[in-house]
Design a protein around this motif. Structure first.
Motif: not given
Length: 257
Positions: A187-196, A233-236, A38-39
């Motif tokens: 390869x997925x572009x997103x604005x969403x941190x949780x999704x990434x 949540x640690x990765x987030x 993810x990007x």
């Protein structure tokens, strides 16, 4: 392990009314076969531009993009592309949208279409037209259509950005299911941190314009993942902390790149 996609010293500049704007600077990225990347980055950092260059939709740039050792110079069926809008043919039903220019009378096409309808969870909607589908269902048709050609890499440009939170969560589950069944490199572009973090083997964090790779975070969590878990949540927090350090660019206008 070998790489399926190699990006070396990639630079991209746009000419704008305010003058040249460098969208991407010195991008280097290696992607392994079957990997989910993810990007994420701020608006205007060149995420979508990078995806279009990988797809061969934009070939005016410096540097090299190689897919299985071959230079990417044009769009082709080995690079599937999913836009935020589903872009279905309104006059074709679900199964014919998936088949597109291939004939359903061919046994091998019929079999593959039926298999993909099952994978994207659209059994019973084979004869439905786009106007009869929800946004999430339409995107599933678009994903199935891209997968029919067995692409070497599937590129997704914020495919769930226009969906409500509930549908978005459901589509994330569907996409993971598709990936785990097919092992298509994604390869997925997103604005969403949780999704990434939820989807990726690795999260590529991009800096503000000119877009550079700030950091790549490997997500060492088993699937299925729980967004409420301590490890998730640690990765987030790690990705968010990098994101919060990004400085917005000054000048050059607000161009969507």
């Amino acid at each position: 392990m070998r790489t399926i996609l190699s990006i070396e010293n990639l630079n991209k500049t746009f000419e704008t009314p305010a003058g040249p704007v460098q969208a991407l600077r010195d991008i280097k990225l290696q992607v392994k076969p079957g990997e989910f990347v993810t990007i994420i980055g701020p608006s205007g950092c060149g995420k979508s531009t990078l995806l279009k260059i990988i797809a061969g939709l934009d070939i005016v740039h410096d540097g090299e993009v190689l897919l299985e050792g071959q230079k990417v110079e044009r769009p082709s069926i080995d690079k599937g592309f999913i836009f935020q809008e589903h872009r279905l043919f309104p006059w074709l039903n679900v199964e014919r949208n998936i088949a597109a220019d291939l004939s359903l009378s061919q046994p091998e096409v019929r079999q593959k279409v039926d298999e993909l309808i099952r994978i994207v969870r659209l059994e019973g909607f084979e004869k439905a037209f786009p106007r009869e589908l929800s946004g999430g269902m339409s995107q599933r048709v678009a994903i199935a259509r891209a997968l029919l050609r067995s692409p070497k890499v599937l590129l997704l440009d914020e495919p769930f950005g226009a969906l409500d939170a509930f549908t978005r969560g459901h589509m994330q589950e569907v996409l993971l299911d598709i990936w785990q069944q097919n092992r298509t490199t994604m390869i997925l572009v997103t604005h969403d941190i949780d999704e990434a973090v939820y989807l990726a083997d690795r999260v590529v964090i991009m800096d503000a314009r000119p877009g550079t790779i700030r950091r790549i975070v490997g997500v060492d969590l088993p699937f299925p993942r729980k967004k409420s878990s301590t490890s998730f949540q640690e990765y987030r927090r790690l990705v968010l902390s990098e994101f919060e350090r990004i400085e917005e660019p000054a000048g050059a206008g607000n161009y969507d790149i």
